[in-house]
Structure formats: C-alpha cells, structure tokens
Design an enzyme around this catalytic site. Structure first.
Site, PDB file in Angstrom:
ATOM      1  N   SER A   1       0.724  -1.387   0.025  1.00  0.00           N
ATOM      2  CA  SER A   1       0.050  -0.021   0.137  1.00  0.00           C
ATOM      3  C   SER A   1       0.859   1.277   0.001  1.00  0.00           C
ATOM      4  O   SER A   1       0.498   2.148  -0.463  1.00  0.00           O
ATOM      5  CB  SER A   1      -0.871   0.118   1.292  1.00  0.00           C
ATOM      6  OG  SER A   1      -1.562  -1.065   1.517  1.00  0.00           O
TER       7      SER A   1
ATOM      8  N   HIS B   1      -2.472  -3.267  -6.595  1.00  0.00           N
ATOM      9  CA  HIS B   1      -2.822  -2.697  -5.200  1.00  0.00           C
ATOM     10  C   HIS B   1      -4.428  -3.019  -5.115  1.00  0.00           C
ATOM     11  O   HIS B   1      -5.027  -2.217  -5.690  1.00  0.00           O
ATOM     12  CB  HIS B   1      -2.422  -1.239  -4.854  1.00  0.00           C
ATOM     13  CG  HIS B   1      -2.745  -0.751  -3.400  1.00  0.00           C
ATOM     14  ND1 HIS B   1      -3.426   0.235  -3.395  1.00  0.00           N
ATOM     15  CD2 HIS B   1      -2.757  -1.207  -2.445  1.00  0.00           C
ATOM     16  CE1 HIS B   1      -3.673   0.494  -2.244  1.00  0.00           C
ATOM     17  NE2 HIS B   1      -3.106  -0.538  -1.396  1.00  0.00           N
TER      18      HIS B   1
ATOM     19  N   ASN C   1      -5.253   6.256  -2.132  1.00  0.00           N
ATOM     20  CA  ASN C   1      -4.705   6.469  -0.701  1.00  0.00           C
ATOM     21  C   ASN C   1      -4.001   7.963  -0.662  1.00  0.00           C
ATOM     22  O   ASN C   1      -4.213   8.633   0.310  1.00  0.00           O
ATOM     23  CB  ASN C   1      -3.817   5.482  -0.229  1.00  0.00           C
ATOM     24  CG  ASN C   1      -4.564   4.422   0.280  1.00  0.00           C
ATOM     25  OD1 ASN C   1      -5.997   4.278   0.594  1.00  0.00           O
ATOM     26  ND2 ASN C   1      -3.942   3.242   0.433  1.00  0.00           N
TER      27      ASN C   1
ATOM     28  N   GLU D   1      -5.319  -0.958  -8.283  1.00  0.00           N
ATOM     29  CA  GLU D   1      -4.504  -0.139  -9.024  1.00  0.00           C
ATOM     30  C   GLU D   1      -3.267  -0.880  -9.451  1.00  0.00           C
ATOM     31  O   GLU D   1      -2.608  -1.756  -8.830  1.00  0.00           O
ATOM     32  CB  GLU D   1      -4.134   0.889  -7.912  1.00  0.00           C
ATOM     33  CG  GLU D   1      -5.070   1.912  -7.513  1.00  0.00           C
ATOM     34  CD  GLU D   1      -4.597   2.518  -6.363  1.00  0.00           C
ATOM     35  OE1 GLU D   1      -5.327   3.842  -6.268  1.00  0.00           O
ATOM     36  OE2 GLU D   1      -3.679   2.260  -5.585  1.00  0.00           O
TER      37      GLU D   1
HETATM   38  N1  LIG Z   1      -5.011  -4.757   5.165  1.00  0.00           N
HETATM   39  C1  LIG Z   1      -5.226  -4.002   4.345  1.00  0.00           C
HETATM   40  O1  LIG Z   1      -6.304  -2.747   4.335  1.00  0.00           O
HETATM   41  C2  LIG Z   1      -4.682  -3.760   2.841  1.00  0.00           C
HETATM   42  C3  LIG Z   1      -5.089  -3.000   1.747  1.00  0.00           C
HETATM   43  C4  LIG Z   1      -4.346  -3.089   0.725  1.00  0.00           C
HETATM   44  C5  LIG Z   1      -2.926  -3.716   0.722  1.00  0.00           C
HETATM   45  N2  LIG Z   1      -2.413  -4.303   1.947  1.00  0.00           N
HETATM   46  C6  LIG Z   1      -1.018  -4.750   1.969  1.00  0.00           C
HETATM   47  O2  LIG Z   1      -1.242  -6.088   1.734  1.00  0.00           O
HETATM   48  C7  LIG Z   1      -0.112  -6.751   2.326  1.00  0.00           C
HETATM   49  C8  LIG Z   1      -0.308  -7.534   3.370  1.00  0.00           C
HETATM   50  O3  LIG Z   1      -1.540  -7.149   4.383  1.00  0.00           O
HETATM   51  P1  LIG Z   1      -2.363  -7.996   5.199  1.00  0.00           P
HETATM   52  O4  LIG Z   1      -3.263  -6.760   5.859  1.00  0.00           O
HETATM   53  O5  LIG Z   1      -3.046  -8.975   4.371  1.00  0.00           O
HETATM   54  O6  LIG Z   1      -1.637  -8.434   6.375  1.00  0.00           O
HETATM   55  P2  LIG Z   1      -1.679  -9.959   7.060  1.00  0.00           P
HETATM   56  O7  LIG Z   1      -0.928  -9.421   8.477  1.00  0.00           O
HETATM   57  O8  LIG Z   1      -3.205 -10.153   7.253  1.00  0.00           O
HETATM   58  O9  LIG Z   1      -1.010 -10.924   6.258  1.00  0.00           O
HETATM   59  C9  LIG Z   1       0.305 -11.163   6.159  1.00  0.00           C
HETATM   60  C10 LIG Z   1       0.528 -12.423   5.794  1.00  0.00           C
HETATM   61  O10 LIG Z   1       2.073 -12.616   5.412  1.00  0.00           O
HETATM   62  C11 LIG Z   1       2.638 -13.532   6.236  1.00  0.00           C
HETATM   63  N3  LIG Z   1       4.122 -13.275   6.414  1.00  0.00           N
HETATM   64  C12 LIG Z   1       4.328 -12.057   7.328  1.00  0.00           C
HETATM   65  N4  LIG Z   1       5.807 -12.089   7.568  1.00  0.00           N
HETATM   66  C13 LIG Z   1       6.056 -12.822   6.277  1.00  0.00           C
HETATM   67  C14 LIG Z   1       7.543 -12.924   5.941  1.00  0.00           C
HETATM   68  N5  LIG Z   1       8.438 -12.525   6.167  1.00  0.00           N
HETATM   69  N6  LIG Z   1       7.753 -13.879   4.869  1.00  0.00           N
HETATM   70  C15 LIG Z   1       6.423 -14.445   4.381  1.00  0.00           C
HETATM   71  N7  LIG Z   1       5.286 -14.326   4.866  1.00  0.00           N
HETATM   72  C16 LIG Z   1       5.127 -13.546   5.722  1.00  0.00           C
HETATM   73  C17 LIG Z   1       1.859 -13.992   7.349  1.00  0.00           C
HETATM   74  O11 LIG Z   1       1.852 -15.187   7.960  1.00  0.00           O
HETATM   75  C18 LIG Z   1       0.435 -13.331   7.080  1.00  0.00           C
HETATM   76  O12 LIG Z   1      -0.503 -14.279   6.866  1.00  0.00           O
HETATM   77  C19 LIG Z   1       0.624  -5.523   2.951  1.00  0.00           C
HETATM   78  O13 LIG Z   1       1.811  -5.205   2.042  1.00  0.00           O
HETATM   79  C20 LIG Z   1      -0.246  -4.400   3.240  1.00  0.00           C
HETATM   80  O14 LIG Z   1       0.208  -3.235   3.115  1.00  0.00           O
HETATM   81  C21 LIG Z   1      -3.288  -4.268   2.918  1.00  0.00           C
END
Ligand SMILES: NC(=O)c1ccc[n+]([C@@H]2O[C@H](COP(=O)([O-])OP(=O)(O)OC[C@H]3O[C@@H](n4cnc5c(N)ncnc54)[C@H](O)[C@@H]3O)[C@@H](O)[C@H]2O)c1
Length: 284
Positions: free
Chosen positions: A120, A141, A191, A153
C-alpha cells in the site's frame, strides 16, 4: 507472455486470502504460500467459508464452489512458484522482508513470470530493485476486503516494461476487478487522496466540536459519501490508517498526511475500530 494460467500468492493473510479467493473463483489454478501449514489451512478454511456463504445466498453453485476450493494448492515452500506465470506478494508491510522475498522469487520463478506486490505504501521500485529483472515487477494494489472492493491499482514502477504491466492489468480485469493504471508515487491514486482527506475529517471533529455521529451524518448527507469517515476508519482499522498516514507523511512531508494526535492516542490505547470492537463506535 500469453494468458496467465497459474498464479502464486505469497502470504494468505487478510489480503492474500482474498486475492487467492478471486483467482480460484475466476478459474485460475492458484498456489498459496504461508509460513506454516496451519496458517495455510486457516486461510483455505476462510476462503471455503466465504464461498459457502455465496452458495447459501444463491450467488454460486455448490459444484462451482467445490471446484474453486479445489484449485487452491497450499505450500510453505517458495519453490512451488517455479511454474507460475504471475506471483502476487501480500506479506507484512516492511521493505526488508519484501526485498528478501523478491530476491528469492527472482531465483525461483521463470524468467518470463510477472512479479507483483500488493504493497500500500512502500515503493514498488525499491522492492523491484532486489531482483535482477525489475522490468517484470509491478504493483497490484487491491483494496480491503479484496473480494468485495472492485478496484485494483496497477502500478508501473520506474523500470517496469509494457508487457508485464499490461499482463497485470488484463489479469486484474479477468478476476473481476476494475483495474486502473498509475505510476509508483506515494499512496498511488486512492490513498494519496483519501488519507489526507480522512485526516482532515478527524481534525474537524476537534475544531468544530462535532460528534463522530454528526460528522458521519454530515458527510453522508451533504457530500454523498456511502459511509461516514469515522465509520470508514473504524472499518479499515485505526492502526492501519495511522501507519499509512505516517508512511505518506514520511514520503511527502505534507502536514495533512500526518496522523492527527487523536488517532495516534486511539491506536496506542488499543481502540482500533471494528477489529477490537471499539473505535469511534462500539460493536457487539
Ligand atoms: N489490510 C489492508 O487494508 C490492505 C489493503 C491493501 C494492501 N495491503 C497490503 O497487503 C499486504 C498484506 O497485508 P495484510 O493486511 O493481508 O496483512 P496480514 O498480516 O493479514 O497478512 C500477512 C501474511 O503474510 C505472512 N507473512 C508475514 N511475514 C512474512 C514474511 N517475512 N515472509 C513470508 N510471509 C510472511 C503472514 O503469515 C500473514 O499471513 C501488506 O503489504 C499491506 O500493506 C493491505
């Protein structure tokens, strides 16, 4: 590259599980990777549960649901991505782990594979620099929850070539999203606009001494917003919003990007919105 036949999703958390769900529903064989087999199973159960609810609502046939779940293969090994046409990364939002992962994917994946990040707030260009093929790295994204929010995106990093960029764009449409093209700038499109706007809304809470309920009523009825700003920040998660604000402020140094102190205090107190059942509102 021709059509994307097999997709890899790295990290099956909130976003990765939603992205994997979209892929299998669209008929694409999907390899999902979690750090432990248990976390992988939890994600598969969650996807299965969402698809079962669609069957119950009459939006999906039972057989189609079972076929979709059957298209997801779980792994804990990155080697399983060797044959993927496209790999979408959705791990923790930190540059170090993402760069480490992309360096690994660079070693493992076919030379013509497209490598995408769902970051993000980090720079796609900086993530791509960990590989020897930055021209094949793009941003995809998605918005939370990915199965429900229509937008994706498609982010062109500094060295992204046209063909992988268009492959990602076409794939976004194929899994039912509405893709838009943009460049790798802080906050991308939505964003960049939404975060300072929501921060302004929170500052107005204090300046105008309006209640969260009245502010939400005001923006819904006076500006036509489908949700009020306080409802929206509660849904996103106050910690996530503060984190995103800090990242944008860090990158752009505009005061409106910085998280208002009221939100920082709420995050420190553990009032994170819907997920902790307390934020601007309380939830049962
Ligand atoms: N949550 C949101 O609103 C949102 C929206 C758009 C984008 N994102 C992006 O998506 C990505 C994931 O976010 P999320 O909310 O799903 O997080 P989350 O914490 O729900 O999931 C992350 C997952 O990655 C795994 N993980 C963590 N560290 C790791 C590593 N070093 N190597 C491999 N796997 C690993 C974990 O086991 C976990 O299941 C981030 O980059 C975030 O910025 C999040």
């Amino acid at each position: 590259m021709g059509e994307v036949r097999t997709v890899g999703v790295v990290g099956l958390g909130a976003m990765g599980a939603g992205i994997a769900q979209l892929c299998v529903e669209a008929g694409v064989d999907t390899v999902g990777r979690e750090v432990t087999a248990d976390l992988g199973e939890t994600a598969r159960d969650r996807i299965g549960h969402f698809l079962t609810r669609k069957v119950e609502k009459g939006q999906l046939e039972q057989a189609a649901r079972d076929e979709a779940v059957g298209r997801l293969t779980l792994t804990t090994e990155l080697d399983a991505f060797a044959d993927c046409d496209l790999v979408i990364e959705a791990i923790v939002e930190e540059l170090g782990p993402k760069q480490e992962l992309f360096a690994e994917l660079d070693r493992i994946c076919r030379p013509d594979a497209v490598l995408a990040t769902n970051t993000s707030a980090l720079s796609v260009t900086e993530i791509a620099s960990a590989t020897t093929r930055p021209e094949r790295v793009v941003g995809m994204h998605f918005f939370n929850p990915a199965p429900l929010m229509p937008l994706v995106e498609i982010v062109r990093a500094e060295l992204t070539a046209d063909e992988p960029f268009e492959t990602a764009f076409t794939f976004g449409g194929r899994i039912g999203k509405t893709p838009i093209r943009c460049h790798d700038t802080p906050g991308f499109v939505v964003n960049r606009v939404l975060i300072p706007l929501l921060n302004d809304c929170i500052r107005v809470l204090d300046e105008s001494r309006v209640t969260p309920e009245d502010l939400d009523t005001g923006m819904k009825n006076g500006a036509g917003w489908p949700m009020g700003p306080c409802e929206l920040i509660d849904l996103v998660g106050i910690d996530i919003h503060v984190h995103a604000s800090e990242a944008l402020y860090e990158a752009l140094r505009e005061p409106r990007m910085a998280a208002p102190p009221r939100l920082v205090r709420m995050a420190q107190a553990g009032l994170l919105g819907r997920k902790t059942k307390r934020g601007f509102y309380t939830y049962d």
